[in-house]
Design a protein around this motif. Structure first.
Motif, PDB file in Angstrom:
ATOM      1  N   VAL A  14      50.462  54.906  30.563  1.00 59.93           N
ATOM      2  CA  VAL A  14      51.918  54.475  30.204  1.00 59.93           C
ATOM      3  C   VAL A  14      52.438  53.322  32.274  1.00 59.93           C
ATOM      4  CG1 VAL A  14      54.556  55.051  30.566  1.00 59.93           C
ATOM      5  CG2 VAL A  14      53.218  56.721  28.809  1.00 59.93           C
ATOM      6  N   VAL A  37      51.772  51.497  26.532  1.00 59.31           N
ATOM      7  CA  VAL A  37      53.425  51.681  26.610  1.00 59.31           C
ATOM      8  C   VAL A  37      53.694  50.781  27.446  1.00 59.31           C
ATOM      9  CG1 VAL A  37      55.126  53.126  26.251  1.00 59.31           C
ATOM     10  CG2 VAL A  37      53.632  54.015  25.008  1.00 59.31           C
ATOM     11  N   GLY A  44      52.550  42.819  33.070  1.00 61.66           N
ATOM     12  CA  GLY A  44      52.585  42.415  34.676  1.00 61.66           C
ATOM     13  C   GLY A  44      52.941  43.619  35.518  1.00 61.66           C
ATOM     14  N   ALA A  46      55.246  44.818  38.199  1.00 59.08           N
ATOM     15  CA  ALA A  46      56.196  43.905  38.903  1.00 59.08           C
ATOM     16  C   ALA A  46      56.358  42.917  39.278  1.00 59.08           C
ATOM     17  CB  ALA A  46      55.907  44.402  40.655  1.00 59.08           C
ATOM     18  N   ILE A  52      56.978  38.164  41.197  1.00 60.68           N
ATOM     19  CA  ILE A  52      56.220  38.563  42.322  1.00 60.68           C
ATOM     20  C   ILE A  52      55.294  38.368  43.083  1.00 60.68           C
ATOM     21  CG2 ILE A  52      54.581  39.972  44.197  1.00 60.68           C
ATOM     22  CD1 ILE A  52      56.789  42.248  43.537  1.00 60.68           C
ATOM     23  N   TYR A  55      48.794  38.164  44.182  1.00 67.92           N
ATOM     24  CA  TYR A  55      48.654  39.262  43.969  1.00 67.92           C
ATOM     25  C   TYR A  55      47.390  39.395  45.551  1.00 67.92           C
ATOM     26  CZ  TYR A  55      48.104  38.862  39.544  1.00 67.92           C
ATOM     27  OH  TYR A  55      48.469  39.501  37.818  1.00 67.92           O
ATOM     28  N   ALA A 159      50.840  54.918  34.196  1.00 68.72           N
ATOM     29  CA  ALA A 159      50.665  53.349  35.114  1.00 68.72           C
ATOM     30  C   ALA A 159      51.819  53.328  35.556  1.00 68.72           C
ATOM     31  CB  ALA A 159      49.564  52.665  34.692  1.00 68.72           C
ATOM     32  N   SER A 160      53.059  54.162  35.488  1.00 69.32           N
ATOM     33  CA  SER A 160      54.573  53.553  35.229  1.00 69.32           C
ATOM     34  C   SER A 160      55.748  53.322  36.899  1.00 69.32           C
ATOM     35  CB  SER A 160      55.243  55.286  34.639  1.00 69.32           C
ATOM     36  OG  SER A 160      54.980  55.862  35.718  1.00 69.32           O
ATOM     37  N   GLY A 161      54.466  53.561  37.590  1.00 71.68           N
ATOM     38  CA  GLY A 161      54.912  52.866  38.943  1.00 71.68           C
ATOM     39  C   GLY A 161      56.372  53.885  38.865  1.00 71.68           C
ATOM     40  N   TRP A 236      58.967  30.377  46.285  1.00 72.31           N
ATOM     41  CA  TRP A 236      58.745  31.605  46.365  1.00 72.31           C
ATOM     42  C   TRP A 236      59.443  32.159  47.523  1.00 72.31           C
ATOM     43  CZ3 TRP A 236      55.088  35.892  47.852  1.00 72.31           C
ATOM     44  CH2 TRP A 236      55.847  36.499  47.094  1.00 72.31           C
ATOM     45  N   ALA A 362      47.098  56.239  38.309  1.00 73.94           N
ATOM     46  CA  ALA A 362      47.035  54.587  38.840  1.00 73.94           C
ATOM     47  C   ALA A 362      47.631  54.028  39.569  1.00 73.94           C
ATOM     48  CB  ALA A 362      46.638  54.057  36.785  1.00 73.94           C
ATOM     49  N   VAL A 378      49.250  48.123  46.525  1.00 74.90           N
ATOM     50  CA  VAL A 378      49.475  46.741  45.743  1.00 74.90           C
ATOM     51  C   VAL A 378      48.961  46.244  44.858  1.00 74.90           C
ATOM     52  CG1 VAL A 378      49.779  45.280  48.091  1.00 74.90           C
ATOM     53  CG2 VAL A 378      47.688  45.627  47.442  1.00 74.90           C
ATOM     54  N   GLY A 380      46.511  44.048  43.453  1.00 76.94           N
ATOM     55  CA  GLY A 380      44.871  44.038  44.599  1.00 76.94           C
ATOM     56  C   GLY A 380      44.424  45.344  43.350  1.00 76.94           C
TER      57      GLY A 380
HETATM   58  C1  FAD Z   1      59.929  42.979  47.062  1.00 75.72           C
HETATM   59  C2  FAD Z   1      57.984  44.039  46.405  1.00 75.72           C
HETATM   60  C3  FAD Z   1      56.758  42.758  46.587  1.00 75.72           C
HETATM   61  C4  FAD Z   1      55.918  43.354  46.557  1.00 75.72           C
HETATM   62  N1  FAD Z   1      54.911  42.347  46.923  1.00 75.72           N
HETATM   63  C5  FAD Z   1      53.205  42.363  46.553  1.00 75.72           C
HETATM   64  C6  FAD Z   1      52.534  41.536  46.770  1.00 75.72           C
HETATM   65  O1  FAD Z   1      53.123  40.353  47.725  1.00 75.72           O
HETATM   66  N2  FAD Z   1      51.420  41.283  46.506  1.00 75.72           N
HETATM   67  C7  FAD Z   1      50.699  42.354  45.645  1.00 75.72           C
HETATM   68  O2  FAD Z   1      50.237  42.592  45.740  1.00 75.72           O
HETATM   69  N3  FAD Z   1      51.968  43.604  45.892  1.00 75.72           N
HETATM   70  C8  FAD Z   1      53.207  43.638  46.451  1.00 75.72           C
HETATM   71  N4  FAD Z   1      54.273  44.393  46.526  1.00 75.72           N
HETATM   72  C9  FAD Z   1      53.750  45.480  45.310  1.00 75.72           C
HETATM   73  C10 FAD Z   1      53.407  45.679  44.070  1.00 75.72           C
HETATM   74  O3  FAD Z   1      54.046  44.746  43.087  1.00 75.72           O
HETATM   75  C11 FAD Z   1      53.304  46.978  43.343  1.00 75.72           C
HETATM   76  O4  FAD Z   1      52.800  48.108  43.812  1.00 75.72           O
HETATM   77  C12 FAD Z   1      52.054  46.910  42.349  1.00 75.72           C
HETATM   78  O5  FAD Z   1      52.680  46.375  41.076  1.00 75.72           O
HETATM   79  C13 FAD Z   1      52.086  48.271  41.392  1.00 75.72           C
HETATM   80  O6  FAD Z   1      51.334  48.512  40.259  1.00 75.72           O
HETATM   81  P1  FAD Z   1      51.232  48.900  38.957  1.00 75.72           P
HETATM   82  O7  FAD Z   1      50.358  48.470  37.941  1.00 75.72           O
HETATM   83  O8  FAD Z   1      51.450  50.688  39.688  1.00 75.72           O
HETATM   84  O9  FAD Z   1      53.023  48.933  39.085  1.00 75.72           O
HETATM   85  P2  FAD Z   1      54.020  47.969  38.505  1.00 75.72           P
HETATM   86  O10 FAD Z   1      53.884  46.946  39.034  1.00 75.72           O
HETATM   87  O11 FAD Z   1      55.398  48.788  39.046  1.00 75.72           O
HETATM   88  O12 FAD Z   1      53.925  48.542  36.998  1.00 75.72           O
HETATM   89  C14 FAD Z   1      54.563  49.685  36.138  1.00 75.72           C
HETATM   90  C15 FAD Z   1      54.606  49.132  34.845  1.00 75.72           C
HETATM   91  O13 FAD Z   1      55.326  50.594  34.235  1.00 75.72           O
HETATM   92  C16 FAD Z   1      56.314  49.674  33.526  1.00 75.72           C
HETATM   93  N5  FAD Z   1      57.347  50.823  33.268  1.00 75.72           N
HETATM   94  C17 FAD Z   1      57.736  52.220  34.038  1.00 75.72           C
HETATM   95  N6  FAD Z   1      58.156  52.716  33.629  1.00 75.72           N
HETATM   96  C18 FAD Z   1      58.453  52.932  32.482  1.00 75.72           C
HETATM   97  C19 FAD Z   1      59.025  54.236  31.200  1.00 75.72           C
HETATM   98  N7  FAD Z   1      59.957  55.240  31.160  1.00 75.72           N
HETATM   99  N8  FAD Z   1      58.310  53.939  29.596  1.00 75.72           N
HETATM  100  C20 FAD Z   1      57.688  52.198  29.177  1.00 75.72           C
HETATM  101  N9  FAD Z   1      57.310  52.086  30.717  1.00 75.72           N
HETATM  102  C21 FAD Z   1      57.007  51.557  31.970  1.00 75.72           C
HETATM  103  C22 FAD Z   1      56.698  48.876  33.687  1.00 75.72           C
HETATM  104  O14 FAD Z   1      58.465  48.256  32.828  1.00 75.72           O
HETATM  105  C23 FAD Z   1      55.555  48.345  34.823  1.00 75.72           C
HETATM  106  O15 FAD Z   1      55.961  46.921  34.188  1.00 75.72           O
HETATM  107  C24 FAD Z   1      55.560  44.469  46.072  1.00 75.72           C
HETATM  108  C25 FAD Z   1      56.117  45.269  45.184  1.00 75.72           C
HETATM  109  C26 FAD Z   1      57.470  44.659  46.287  1.00 75.72           C
HETATM  110  C27 FAD Z   1      58.219  45.546  45.366  1.00 75.72           C
END
Ligand code: FAD
Length: 417
Positions: A14, A37, A44, A46, A52, A55, A159-161, A236, A362, A378, A380
């Motif tokens: 997810v 999902v 991608g 965030a 953003i 990376y 992996a929904s953040g 940016w 994750a 972050v 990476g």
């Molecule tokens: C303002 C800001 C600046 C940042 N700057 C940087 C930077 O410059 N470089 C860097 O590497 N990191 C940066 N980060 C941190 C980084 O972007 C995030 O911590 C990272 O994207 C986390 O990856 P992730 O895959 O865990 O979650 P996310 O990238 O948040 O991905 C989660 C995915 O799950 C999906 N999702 C969530 N809930 C559901 C649901 N219920 N059903 C279906 N889909 C769902 C979302 O749509 C999203 O696509 C920044 C963060 C922020 C907020």
């Protein structure tokens, strides 16, 4: 309205952000039938939904750029060159190596890597429910315009953040106190003459000129983070912060509107600078950049002390090399260096949820206290923990998790451990 649809997979991931994509591909490479999902119409996370455009966490904070993350994340970087110029390290004002990229290229490269990996992608699918059987998740329910779709699987990756899957499955949450780290608006600004040197000092000067009654959100006193994009000369910019719970529509609506209004107030002041008369916002994200919401409990929560000491473990699944970057106060981020060799290990127990036997964590949901989380969140590092969670979920289908075997499989897949 069609209500009862069911699909069957080995693993459901997810969230289609950095972590989710890596999890899906890694699990498929272990031979599992995988569904990924994602609530938006692109992958991608965030990077693409909050604009953003660098990376972080791929490289150690050293004099020369050296890789801390390999595997699927590195493959993705290589694929980006198919769509735009190759990704190359840039030294940030905080002396961290960052990798600027084009977000549209990222969407295409991520499509490529999951399609080639044989992952079944379900875009525009919002996770809304979970069915549990004893201490396991039996299926997830997603919503699309046809109604509800139930996806049955043997193992799941959150992996929904925001930890939606863990929350719906009943995993206890840690560090529930508010407020969370500040959220930020990221924006692309066009129309600034190439002759103008846009640095933090200039942005801070512009920000200081914004009238008090037009600052609905916080403009960073140091001007924020700015980068001239090599492909088109646009800027940016990340310089507007706000507090939001990051979960409720009510709080997020307020945050989005305040940040947008403040960014436009900033642009109006910017246009007074010679060479910036035609400055305009050409893009903001589909949503605000949300740093922190839920922290699902994992079997090991990495501590601030472990992160700061550069703690090593016997069977790591990933390396975290980005500084501890906290956003406790809007507009005033703080950074702290990692000791030891400049990275700490992420142990396998930190990607395993408590209370639910077949759930792996994750990216932002990995088990850590708030300070360690401020580093490992972050993108990476997210690719690395995602790859680990996907491989672990797939290997667990063949028996109980064996962390030494997991480490060997990850090394085989190009991970740096
Ligand atoms: C303002 C800001 C600046 C940042 N700057 C940087 C930077 O410059 N470089 C860097 O590497 N990191 C940066 N980060 C941190 C980084 O972007 C995030 O911590 C990272 O994207 C986390 O990856 P992730 O895959 O865990 O979650 P996310 O990238 O948040 O991905 C989660 C995915 O799950 C999906 N999702 C969530 N809930 C559901 C649901 N219920 N059903 C279906 N889909 C769902 C979302 O749509 C999203 O696509 C920044 C963060 C922020 C907020």
């Amino acid at each position: 309205m069609q209500l009862a649809r069911t699909e069957r997979f080995d693993i459901v991931v997810v969230g289609g952000g950095s972590a989710g994509v890596a999890a899906g591909v890694a699990a498929a490479r272990q031979g599992a039938k995988v569904a990924l999902v994602e609530r938006y119409g692109f992958l991608g996370g965030a990077a693409t939904n909050a604009l953003i455009m660098t990376y972080d966490g791929f490289l150690y904070r050293r004099e020369q750029p050296e890789w801390a993350v390999g595997g699927i994340g590195r493959e993705l970087l290589d694929r980006l060159a198919k769509f735009s110029s190759p990704v190359a390290p840039v030294l940030s004002p905080n002396r961290n190596w960052v990798l600027p990229f084009n977000t549209e290229s990222a969407k295409a490269a991520l499509d490529d890597i999951v399609l080639e990996g044989g992952v079944a992608v379900r875009l525009h699918a919002l996770l809304i429910d979970v069915r549990r059987r004893d201490d396991r998740i039996a299926s997830v329910v997603v919503a699309d315009h046809l109604g509800r779709l139930e996806i049955v699987a043997d193992a799941f990756v959150d992996a929904s953040g925001e930890g939606d899957l863990s929350a719906l499955a009943g995993v206890p949450m840690a560090y529930t106190e508010q407020p969370r780290y500040a959220a930020s608006l990221c924006a692309r600004i066009a129309g600034v003459s190439p002759e103008v040197t846009v640095d933090r000092a200039l942005l801070a000067q512009i920000g200081a000129a914004v009238p008090e009654n037009e600052r609905l959100a916080t403009l960073r006193a140091d001007g924020g983070f700015v980068l001239r994009l090599p492909e088109n000369g646009d800027l940016w910019w990340m310089g507007v912060d706000v507090l939001t719970d990051g979960l409720s529509s009510c709080s997020q609506s307020e945050g989005e509107q305040k940040c947008r209004a403040t960014a436009w107030a900033f642009i109006r002041q910017m246009r007074r600078i010679p060479g910036c008369e035609r400055a305009t916002l050409v893009a903001t994200g589909v949503q605000l950049g949300i740093r922190e919401t839920r922290h699902p409990m994992a079997r090991h929560m990495i501590s601030e002390a472990e992160a700061l000491a550069g703690h090593r473990v016997a069977n790591p699944v990933a390396r975290a090399a980005w500084q501890l970057e906290r956003h406790d106060t809007p507009g005033r981020p703080t950074m702290a260096c990692i000791g030891g060799e400049g990275f700490y290990d992420i142990p396998a127990e930190s990607i395993r949820a408590v209370a639910v036997d077949n759930l792996w964590l994750a990216g932002r949901t990995v088990g850590a206290d708030r300070a360690a989380f401020s580093s490992l969140r972050v993108m990476g590092t997210g690719f690395a923990t995602g790859q680990a969670a996907g491989a672990a979920a797939a290997m667990a289908l063949q028996g109980r998790p064996d962390y030494a075997a997991l480490k060997a499989a990850l090394l085989d897949q190009g991970a740096i451990l």
